[in-house]
Scaffold this active site. Structure first.
Site, PDB file in Angstrom:
ATOM      1  N   ASP A  33       0.824  -1.205   0.000  1.00 22.11           N
ATOM      2  CA  ASP A  33       0.000   0.000   0.000  1.00 22.11           C
ATOM      3  C   ASP A  33       0.861   1.259   0.000  1.00 22.11           C
ATOM      4  O   ASP A  33       0.511   2.269  -0.604  1.00 22.11           O
ATOM      5  CB  ASP A  33      -0.894   0.017   1.236  1.00 22.11           C
ATOM      6  CG  ASP A  33      -1.930  -1.077   1.148  1.00 22.11           C
ATOM      7  OD1 ASP A  33      -1.967  -1.745   0.099  1.00 22.11           O
ATOM      8  OD2 ASP A  33      -2.674  -1.260   2.111  1.00 22.11           O
ATOM      9  N   SER A  82     -35.790  -5.334 -18.442  1.00 26.05           N
ATOM     10  CA  SER A  82     -35.708  -6.185 -17.242  1.00 26.05           C
ATOM     11  C   SER A  82     -36.025  -7.612 -17.680  1.00 26.05           C
ATOM     12  O   SER A  82     -36.262  -7.859 -18.865  1.00 26.05           O
ATOM     13  CB  SER A  82     -36.669  -5.696 -16.172  1.00 26.05           C
ATOM     14  OG  SER A  82     -37.971  -5.794 -16.665  1.00 26.05           O
ATOM     15  N   LEU A  83     -36.043  -8.522 -16.749  1.00 26.80           N
ATOM     16  CA  LEU A  83     -36.224  -9.931 -17.123  1.00 26.80           C
ATOM     17  C   LEU A  83     -37.560 -10.457 -16.641  1.00 26.80           C
ATOM     18  O   LEU A  83     -38.044 -10.070 -15.578  1.00 26.80           O
ATOM     19  CB  LEU A  83     -35.114 -10.778 -16.482  1.00 26.80           C
ATOM     20  CG  LEU A  83     -33.691 -10.487 -16.948  1.00 26.80           C
ATOM     21  CD1 LEU A  83     -32.688 -11.116 -15.996  1.00 26.80           C
ATOM     22  CD2 LEU A  83     -33.478 -11.017 -18.354  1.00 26.80           C
ATOM     23  N   LYS A 115     -27.992 -14.248 -10.278  1.00 25.84           N
ATOM     24  CA  LYS A 115     -28.740 -12.984 -10.365  1.00 25.84           C
ATOM     25  C   LYS A 115     -28.374 -12.149  -9.129  1.00 25.84           C
ATOM     26  O   LYS A 115     -28.842 -12.406  -8.015  1.00 25.84           O
ATOM     27  CB  LYS A 115     -30.246 -13.255 -10.417  1.00 25.84           C
ATOM     28  CG  LYS A 115     -31.042 -11.993 -10.674  1.00 25.84           C
ATOM     29  CD  LYS A 115     -32.486 -12.305 -10.996  1.00 25.84           C
ATOM     30  CE  LYS A 115     -33.232 -11.063 -11.437  1.00 25.84           C
ATOM     31  NZ  LYS A 115     -33.249 -10.008 -10.451  1.00 25.84           N
ATOM     32  N   ARG A 136     -30.308   2.484 -14.561  1.00 29.48           N
ATOM     33  CA  ARG A 136     -31.273   1.959 -15.511  1.00 29.48           C
ATOM     34  C   ARG A 136     -32.494   2.880 -15.616  1.00 29.48           C
ATOM     35  O   ARG A 136     -33.082   3.027 -16.673  1.00 29.48           O
ATOM     36  CB  ARG A 136     -31.692   0.558 -15.044  1.00 29.48           C
ATOM     37  CG  ARG A 136     -32.765  -0.051 -15.862  1.00 29.48           C
ATOM     38  CD  ARG A 136     -32.973  -1.503 -15.463  1.00 29.48           C
ATOM     39  NE  ARG A 136     -34.107  -2.024 -16.190  1.00 29.48           N
ATOM     40  CZ  ARG A 136     -35.341  -2.001 -15.740  1.00 29.48           C
ATOM     41  NH1 ARG A 136     -35.594  -1.493 -14.561  1.00 29.48           N
ATOM     42  NH2 ARG A 136     -36.323  -2.479 -16.470  1.00 29.48           N
ATOM     43  N   CYS A 407     -44.024 -17.723  34.701  1.00 28.35           N
ATOM     44  CA  CYS A 407     -43.316 -18.662  33.840  1.00 28.35           C
ATOM     45  C   CYS A 407     -44.236 -19.842  33.487  1.00 28.35           C
ATOM     46  O   CYS A 407     -44.806 -20.472  34.386  1.00 28.35           O
ATOM     47  CB  CYS A 407     -42.064 -19.170  34.563  1.00 28.35           C
ATOM     48  SG  CYS A 407     -41.251 -20.497  33.668  1.00 28.35           S
ATOM     49  N   CYS A 410     -42.769 -23.227  35.230  1.00 32.44           N
ATOM     50  CA  CYS A 410     -42.708 -23.489  36.671  1.00 32.44           C
ATOM     51  C   CYS A 410     -43.645 -22.591  37.467  1.00 32.44           C
ATOM     52  O   CYS A 410     -43.780 -22.752  38.676  1.00 32.44           O
ATOM     53  CB  CYS A 410     -41.282 -23.323  37.178  1.00 32.44           C
ATOM     54  SG  CYS A 410     -40.729 -21.618  37.127  1.00 32.44           S
ATOM     55  N   CYS A 430     -36.386 -24.197  37.688  1.00 33.33           N
ATOM     56  CA  CYS A 430     -37.373 -24.281  36.600  1.00 33.33           C
ATOM     57  C   CYS A 430     -36.943 -25.398  35.641  1.00 33.33           C
ATOM     58  O   CYS A 430     -35.801 -25.418  35.171  1.00 33.33           O
ATOM     59  CB  CYS A 430     -37.432 -22.939  35.886  1.00 33.33           C
ATOM     60  SG  CYS A 430     -38.404 -22.961  34.383  1.00 33.33           S
TER      61      CYS A 430
END
Ligand code: IVH
Length: 669
Positions: A33, A82-83, A115, A136, A407, A410, A430
């Protein structure tokens, strides 16, 4: 005319463009670099002294432009079509049949490409010099974003001249961002309080719309070319176009494939649908193109898309469905995770019936309500999540979700610490937590007991053989009870007992991690054992002593002390000690004397001979540290395959880079 300067400028430009190509397109840098910066610096100063010699293809012009008020509009020479999208085998076979019928012959072939999920652009080269880059737009007209595109170093400002360069050529392709670069960029935006982007494609589109090329230059954009037209030159086929694009020095994706039958096309599609996550960038399908350009012309186009090509999309990773119920899952540390019970929906190859809702805060933020139509998403990870609510479809009279206060496993009252998004079940007895703790204890990164995967642990907990992790070492005594359980025979029992026996040899830091202390992950455990060499030392450590360790703040320190203060935990540790598990770090501390003592490493890209965790272990056991961010404090960056933004940052900060071979040398010294 300063002839020498002119020659030198020309020489420097060629050199720099060539190095850009090696670095950005081939990913094989030739010079350091520093050397590159010197060339660039010299070019800048010569051009400043001789402004008359400045040309648009000079590498100094990559970020040369001023911010624009608005982009000017360009009309495309050939519309950017476009496709047509197809999603299943039947449709792609119909596409093939239409081609066969129109051509009236069997002799044709396809080129299949990935793609890319990015932004399509067109590039104009006059006599090999990049003169225009545009979006585009609506297919007929787009924006002139030349200044922005010139900042992308994999886009050559001047085409390579190994082959003769045409008077004019048009190149089209996709601008995209690698996932890792995108994630890194978002992390940095988050840290600096900026808005984050949704996905790599959005951030690419957003970046290309910026009107200051200096900002664009800081974003990690990439390019793949997939279209070439040179008026007056017959390129014959699409595959030839790709080869010529490469000769011109443009980046062309290597995964394209020539297919002679539609079955091969379908196989290519299936392979990439399965392997899309192994690519460093997002794709949303494949593109099938008829290879011969004359045949392409014969087929022509309808409205907005050509008949000679089609996008064969992957099944969506997003789907809409109905949220029937929300249930709570309790983790090994008592963390409560709300999970959505959904109307089954087919998504990315599987039927999804559950998706995570993360935590109470997430439900509140998105205002997710029972009976809502929701969008479920499957990302790179396996667990689907509910990502949004289709508010227009919300039924009348629904109410915000009231988070349960006890809970479900438990009955203990749930607790939400101030400032936290999660609720917790604080009952360490628990059953859900017990199961989770044992599963964690036996898991791969902890004691690594083969045969004690999640399902088997669940079975052995339910039949009462395991009530905590210490019970694992009593399985030998309980061999007969084990044998009486469904799916267990002499062979599998012996295998499990052997694996249990083997686990006694796991190192102390693994045992510590296996104990499942909140906030003590694998690497924190390694740090702890460097100072607290035995379990006795650790059991009697106080918060202040623990905090002296690097990377250990009050939260972790308090959690460790709390763990060993608990009578129940002490009993388990005592039993594990008498089961002869490794409770001391035997090796001498390497940190102080290690060959990498004090050195900070950053790992980027994939290594071939070891995992990241293993690389980290090597560095740390030689006294070095591993950081996830490149900064001026970094001593070395280890560069593996497909390294992304960290490598770029390292180059920018001029941090020494080491490849895998030299890294291995370093750690085995
Ligand atoms: S060819 C007429 N090749 O898909 C053919 N397009 O819906 C024009 N795309 O706007 C495009 N990868 O943004 C082509 N390998 C690939 C592509 C590709 C992604 C995008 C492109 C285009 C859209 C078509």
């Amino acid at each position: 005319m300063p002839l020498d300067a002119e020659k030198e400028i020309e020489y420097l430009r060629n050199q720099i463009l060539d190095h850009d190509y090696h670095y950005y397109t081939l990913a094989q840098p030739v010079i350091s670099d520093e050397e590159y910066d010197l060339l660039m610096h010299r070019l800048f100063s010569l051009e400043q002294q001789h402004p008359d010699l400045l040309t648009p293809d000079s590498p100094s012009q990559r970020v040369g432009g001023r911010p624009l008020k608005e982009f000017s509009t360009v009309t495309h020479i050939i519309p950017m079509l476009s496709l047509a999208n197809t999603y299943n085998e039947e449709d792609i076979r119909a596409f093939d049949r239409r081609i066969a019928e129109t051509l009236g012959i069997g002799a044709y072939r396809y080129v299949c490409e990935l793609k890319f999920d990015g932004v399509a652009v067109t590039l104009h080269y006059h006599r090999g010099i990049l003169t225009l880059g545009a979006t585009r737009g609506d297919g007929m007209q787009g924006d002139d974003i030349s200044q922005n595109l010139k900042t992308i170093r994999s886009i050559p400002l001047r085409l390579h001249t190994q082959s003769s360069i045409p008077d004019f050529c048009e190149v089209r392709g996709e601008i995209f961002m690698k996932r890792s670069d995108f994630e890194h960029m978002n992390e940095e935006r988050l840290l600096s309080g900026e808005k984050t982007f949704m996905n790599p494609r959005n951030s690419t589109a957003g970046t290309l719309k910026l009107q200051d090329p200096k900002l664009v230059a800081q974003r990690p954009l990439n390019f793949f070319a997939y279209y070439l037209r040179c008026p007056g030159i017959d390129l014959q086929s699409h595959s030839r176009c790709l080869a010529v694009l490469e000769e011109y020095g443009l980046p062309v994706n290597k995964q394209s494939k020539i297919c002679t039958t539609i079955d091969e096309v379908i196989a290519y599609w299936k392979t990439w649908e399965q392997n899309r996550d192994t690519l460093p960038f997002d794709i949303d399908g494949i593109v099938v193109k008829l290879d011969a350009l004359a045949q392409q012309e014969q087929l022509g186009s309808i409205a907005k898309s050509p008949r000679w090509a089609a996008a064969f999309k992957f099944s969506s990773r997003q789907a809409e469905t109905i949220l029937h119920e929300i249930h709570l899952q309790i983790g090994r540390l008592g963390t409560v995770t709300p999970v959505a019970d959904l109307e089954p929906v087919f998504l990315g190859g599987t039927t999804v019936t559950h998706a995570t809702l993360h935590n109470a805060e997430y439900i509140k933020k998105l205002d997710i309500r029972l009976t809502d139509h929701v969008i479920v998403e499957k990302g790179g990870d396996v667990i689907p999540k509910v990502s949004s609510v289709v508010l227009e479809k919300r039924q009348k009279g629904t109410q915000t979700f009231g988070f349960p206060d006890s809970c479900p496993e438990c009955g203990a009252k749930l607790f939400r610490p101030e400032g936290e998004a999660n609720y917790f079940c604080e009952n360490s007895e628990c059953p859900a937590q017990i199961m989770g703790r044992i599963q964690h204890f036996a898991s791969r990164g902890a004691m690594d007991i083969e045969g004690l995967g999640e399902a088997n642990v669940e079975q052995l907990v339910l039949c009462g053989l395991l009530k905590n992790s210490a019970d694992i070492y009593d399985l030998k005594k309980n061999r007969d009870i084990l044998l009486a359980q469904e799916r267990w025979g002499q062979k599998s029992v012996q295998k499990l007992l052997d694996a249990v026996e083997k686990s006694r040899k796991q190192k102390f830091h693994r045992v510590l991690y296996a104990l499942g202390i909140r906030h003590v992950g694998a690497s924190i455990a390694q740090r702890i054992v460097k100072k607290f060499r035995t379990i006795q030392q650790l059991e009697s450590a106080c918060v202040d002593e623990l905090k002296e360790l690097e990377g250990i703040g009050p939260q972790i320190a308090e959690s460790v002390v709390r763990f060993f203060a608990d009578v129940h935990n002490r009993t388990i540790v005592r039993r594990l000690k008498s089961a002869r598990l490794t409770m001391a770090e035997n090796e001498k501390p390497k940190a102080a004397s290690g060959s990498l003592s004090g050195k900070v490493f950053v790992l980027t890209g994939a290594l071939t001979t070891m995992t990241r965790d293993e690389a980290k272990e090597h560095i740390e056991s030689s006294g070095g540290k591993v950081s996830s961010l490149v900064s001026t404090k970094t001593d070395f960056v280890v560069v593996g395959a497909d390294a992304g933004s960290k490598l770029k940052k390292a180059r920018l900060l001029k941090i020494p880079l080491i490849d895998e071979k030299n890294f291995i040398k370093l750690i085995t010294k």
